[in-house]
Design a protein around this motif. Structure first.
Motif, PDB file in Angstrom:
ATOM      1  N   ALA A  11      22.414 101.743  -5.032  1.00 19.17           N
ATOM      2  CA  ALA A  11      23.884 101.213  -5.804  1.00 19.17           C
ATOM      3  C   ALA A  11      23.698  99.659  -5.015  1.00 19.17           C
ATOM      4  O   ALA A  11      22.503  99.408  -4.013  1.00 19.17           O
ATOM      5  CB  ALA A  11      24.179 101.274  -4.695  1.00 19.17           C
ATOM      6  N   THR A  12      24.318  99.376  -5.430  1.00 18.33           N
ATOM      7  CA  THR A  12      24.637  97.466  -5.241  1.00 18.33           C
ATOM      8  C   THR A  12      25.446  97.547  -3.602  1.00 18.33           C
ATOM      9  O   THR A  12      25.892  98.141  -4.053  1.00 18.33           O
ATOM     10  CB  THR A  12      25.044  96.582  -6.614  1.00 18.33           C
ATOM     11  OG1 THR A  12      24.003  97.280  -7.594  1.00 18.33           O
ATOM     12  CG2 THR A  12      24.700  95.397  -6.147  1.00 18.33           C
ATOM     13  N   TYR A  13      24.641  96.884  -3.270  1.00 12.81           N
ATOM     14  CA  TYR A  13      25.806  96.242  -1.864  1.00 12.81           C
ATOM     15  C   TYR A  13      25.659  94.594  -2.369  1.00 12.81           C
ATOM     16  O   TYR A  13      24.900  93.279  -1.290  1.00 12.81           O
ATOM     17  CB  TYR A  13      24.966  96.500  -0.568  1.00 12.81           C
ATOM     18  CG  TYR A  13      25.956  96.568   0.824  1.00 12.81           C
ATOM     19  CD1 TYR A  13      26.676  95.648   1.405  1.00 12.81           C
ATOM     20  CD2 TYR A  13      25.838  98.078   1.736  1.00 12.81           C
ATOM     21  CE1 TYR A  13      27.614  96.225   1.919  1.00 12.81           C
ATOM     22  CE2 TYR A  13      27.083  97.777   2.159  1.00 12.81           C
ATOM     23  CZ  TYR A  13      28.043  97.336   2.130  1.00 12.81           C
ATOM     24  OH  TYR A  13      28.499  97.291   3.724  1.00 12.81           O
ATOM     25  N   LEU A  14      26.540  93.754  -2.044  1.00 16.17           N
ATOM     26  CA  LEU A  14      27.090  92.696  -2.251  1.00 16.17           C
ATOM     27  C   LEU A  14      27.499  92.716  -0.817  1.00 16.17           C
ATOM     28  O   LEU A  14      29.259  92.807  -0.127  1.00 16.17           O
ATOM     29  CB  LEU A  14      28.272  92.067  -2.942  1.00 16.17           C
ATOM     30  CG  LEU A  14      27.681  92.666  -4.937  1.00 16.17           C
ATOM     31  CD1 LEU A  14      28.668  92.536  -5.612  1.00 16.17           C
ATOM     32  CD2 LEU A  14      26.031  92.383  -5.043  1.00 16.17           C
ATOM     33  N   ILE A  15      26.905  91.080   0.134  1.00 17.51           N
ATOM     34  CA  ILE A  15      26.949  90.195   1.240  1.00 17.51           C
ATOM     35  C   ILE A  15      27.856  89.900   0.576  1.00 17.51           C
ATOM     36  O   ILE A  15      26.706  88.603   0.359  1.00 17.51           O
ATOM     37  CB  ILE A  15      26.109  90.315   1.932  1.00 17.51           C
ATOM     38  CG1 ILE A  15      25.868  92.449   1.989  1.00 17.51           C
ATOM     39  CG2 ILE A  15      26.941  90.340   3.482  1.00 17.51           C
ATOM     40  CD1 ILE A  15      26.727  93.286   3.306  1.00 17.51           C
ATOM     41  N   SER A  16      28.771  89.004   1.098  1.00 16.07           N
ATOM     42  CA  SER A  16      29.580  87.538   1.104  1.00 16.07           C
ATOM     43  C   SER A  16      30.897  87.080   1.776  1.00 16.07           C
ATOM     44  O   SER A  16      31.654  87.412   2.519  1.00 16.07           O
ATOM     45  CB  SER A  16      30.120  86.689  -0.308  1.00 16.07           C
ATOM     46  OG  SER A  16      30.602  85.900  -0.297  1.00 16.07           O
ATOM     47  N   PRO A  17      30.590  85.778   2.100  1.00 18.82           N
ATOM     48  CA  PRO A  17      31.781  85.508   2.958  1.00 18.82           C
ATOM     49  C   PRO A  17      33.393  85.592   2.130  1.00 18.82           C
ATOM     50  O   PRO A  17      33.702  85.219   2.530  1.00 18.82           O
ATOM     51  CB  PRO A  17      31.760  83.881   3.085  1.00 18.82           C
ATOM     52  CG  PRO A  17      30.391  83.864   3.289  1.00 18.82           C
ATOM     53  CD  PRO A  17      29.668  84.959   2.334  1.00 18.82           C
ATOM     54  N   GLU A  18      33.362  85.466   0.733  1.00 22.60           N
ATOM     55  CA  GLU A  18      34.228  85.615  -0.594  1.00 22.60           C
ATOM     56  C   GLU A  18      34.060  87.238  -0.980  1.00 22.60           C
ATOM     57  O   GLU A  18      34.803  87.780  -1.562  1.00 22.60           O
ATOM     58  CB  GLU A  18      33.895  84.417  -1.832  1.00 22.60           C
ATOM     59  CG  GLU A  18      33.794  83.249  -1.454  1.00 22.60           C
ATOM     60  CD  GLU A  18      32.589  82.575  -0.644  1.00 22.60           C
ATOM     61  OE1 GLU A  18      31.517  83.686  -0.065  1.00 22.60           O
ATOM     62  OE2 GLU A  18      32.556  81.362  -0.075  1.00 22.60           O
ATOM     63  N   ALA A  19      33.806  87.839   0.217  1.00 25.34           N
ATOM     64  CA  ALA A  19      33.705  89.709  -0.364  1.00 25.34           C
ATOM     65  C   ALA A  19      35.875  90.223  -0.824  1.00 25.34           C
ATOM     66  O   ALA A  19      35.763  90.552  -1.792  1.00 25.34           O
ATOM     67  CB  ALA A  19      33.609  90.102   0.498  1.00 25.34           C
ATOM     68  N   SER A  56      29.049 104.129 -11.472  1.00 26.27           N
ATOM     69  CA  SER A  56      28.383 103.121 -10.421  1.00 26.27           C
ATOM     70  C   SER A  56      29.254 103.006  -9.061  1.00 26.27           C
ATOM     71  O   SER A  56      30.765 102.547  -9.262  1.00 26.27           O
ATOM     72  CB  SER A  56      27.355 102.198 -10.628  1.00 26.27           C
ATOM     73  OG  SER A  56      26.324 103.044 -12.086  1.00 26.27           O
ATOM     74  N   THR A  57      28.428 102.944  -7.627  1.00 25.52           N
ATOM     75  CA  THR A  57      29.400 102.608  -6.251  1.00 25.52           C
ATOM     76  C   THR A  57      28.144 101.020  -6.488  1.00 25.52           C
ATOM     77  O   THR A  57      27.459 100.909  -6.786  1.00 25.52           O
ATOM     78  CB  THR A  57      28.852 103.272  -5.641  1.00 25.52           C
ATOM     79  OG1 THR A  57      27.505 103.509  -5.068  1.00 25.52           O
ATOM     80  CG2 THR A  57      29.688 104.252  -5.940  1.00 25.52           C
ATOM     81  N   VAL A  58      29.987  99.884  -5.503  1.00 25.78           N
ATOM     82  CA  VAL A  58      29.323  98.380  -5.710  1.00 25.78           C
ATOM     83  C   VAL A  58      29.488  98.442  -4.216  1.00 25.78           C
ATOM     84  O   VAL A  58      30.934  99.042  -4.237  1.00 25.78           O
ATOM     85  CB  VAL A  58      30.379  97.731  -6.711  1.00 25.78           C
ATOM     86  CG1 VAL A  58      29.374  96.632  -6.319  1.00 25.78           C
ATOM     87  CG2 VAL A  58      29.442  98.023  -7.400  1.00 25.78           C
ATOM     88  N   MET A  59      29.161  98.243  -3.348  1.00 30.42           N
ATOM     89  CA  MET A  59      29.251  98.328  -2.207  1.00 30.42           C
ATOM     90  C   MET A  59      29.523  96.596  -1.568  1.00 30.42           C
ATOM     91  O   MET A  59      29.191  96.213  -2.546  1.00 30.42           O
ATOM     92  CB  MET A  59      28.757  99.024  -1.219  1.00 30.42           C
ATOM     93  CG  MET A  59      28.869 100.051  -1.023  1.00 30.42           C
ATOM     94  SD  MET A  59      27.613 100.768   0.296  1.00 30.42           S
ATOM     95  CE  MET A  59      26.096 101.089  -1.197  1.00 30.42           C
ATOM     96  N   VAL A  60      30.357  96.298  -1.030  1.00 29.21           N
ATOM     97  CA  VAL A  60      30.751  94.958  -0.888  1.00 29.21           C
ATOM     98  C   VAL A  60      31.393  94.391   0.954  1.00 29.21           C
ATOM     99  O   VAL A  60      32.294  95.223   1.130  1.00 29.21           O
ATOM    100  CB  VAL A  60      32.551  94.243  -1.536  1.00 29.21           C
ATOM    101  CG1 VAL A  60      32.322  93.353  -1.741  1.00 29.21           C
ATOM    102  CG2 VAL A  60      32.001  94.654  -2.990  1.00 29.21           C
ATOM    103  N   GLY A  61      31.458  93.706   1.360  1.00 29.42           N
ATOM    104  CA  GLY A  61      31.731  93.079   2.920  1.00 29.42           C
ATOM    105  C   GLY A  61      31.110  92.327   3.261  1.00 29.42           C
ATOM    106  O   GLY A  61      30.553  90.985   2.764  1.00 29.42           O
ATOM    107  N   GLN A  62      31.794  91.374   3.778  1.00 23.20           N
ATOM    108  CA  GLN A  62      31.818  89.886   4.577  1.00 23.20           C
ATOM    109  C   GLN A  62      30.608  90.572   5.868  1.00 23.20           C
ATOM    110  O   GLN A  62      29.790  91.153   6.169  1.00 23.20           O
ATOM    111  CB  GLN A  62      33.155  88.792   4.886  1.00 23.20           C
ATOM    112  CG  GLN A  62      33.645  89.672   4.718  1.00 23.20           C
ATOM    113  CD  GLN A  62      35.152  88.613   4.963  1.00 23.20           C
ATOM    114  OE1 GLN A  62      35.715  89.335   5.277  1.00 23.20           O
ATOM    115  NE2 GLN A  62      35.355  87.304   4.752  1.00 23.20           N
ATOM    116  N   PRO A  63      29.679  88.840   5.509  1.00 23.16           N
ATOM    117  CA  PRO A  63      28.526  89.133   6.638  1.00 23.16           C
ATOM    118  C   PRO A  63      28.776  89.507   8.615  1.00 23.16           C
ATOM    119  O   PRO A  63      30.005  88.435   8.395  1.00 23.16           O
ATOM    120  CB  PRO A  63      27.503  88.013   6.064  1.00 23.16           C
ATOM    121  CG  PRO A  63      28.748  86.875   5.638  1.00 23.16           C
ATOM    122  CD  PRO A  63      29.432  87.859   4.854  1.00 23.16           C
TER     123      PRO A  63
END
Length: 142
Positions: A11-19, A56-63
């Protein structure tokens, strides 16, 4: 291997201040649906949310404090590249490549989200043999 229900082994995990903006774009452009309510830190930052896009799943969060964000290239198949592209741009994505037919048989475009992630948006329009892809690519780059 034990994989949680609803997940694939990758799965994709996107880590960004702009979550928050990334989640908004995914919902507006790609019909993403949250699998869970966002888990938030005491200061309100989004620590984690899981989205479902298609199968699919995409996980997103802020660092975490002091950690940088990370960018990714996401390849996403959709039913209609042109519509998804237009919705992504309307939701705040920056067009990097307008929808166009590709030598490998997809119609594809690219949009950059607020966190710098690039979304390659594709619709399969024809199945092309590898030798034909090579021929088309060579003709395109003469």
């Amino acid at each position: 291997m034990s994989v949680p229900d609803g997940y694939n082994s990758l799965a994709t995990y996107l880590i960004s201040p702009e979550a928050e903006q990334i989640v908004s774009l995914a919902i507006a452009a790609f019909d993403a649906s949250p699998v869970n309510d966002p888990i938030r830190l005491p200061d309100g930052r989004m620590m984690h949310v899981t989205l479902r896009i298609g199968d699919s799943t995409v996980m997103v969060g802020q660092p975490p404090d002091g950690a940088p964000g990370m960018t990714a290239m996401i390849h996403l198949y959709v039913d209609d590249c042109d519509t998804a592209h237009a919705r992504a741009v309307a939701a705040g994505g920056v067009e990097e490549m307008a929808p166009a037919d590709q030598v490998h048989g997809d119609r594809a475009s690219m949009v950059r989200d607020a966190g710098g992630n690039r979304w390659w948006i594709a619709t399969r329009i024809e199945t092309v043999r590898p030798d034909e892809i090579a021929r088309r690519a060579a003709a395109q780059h003469r």
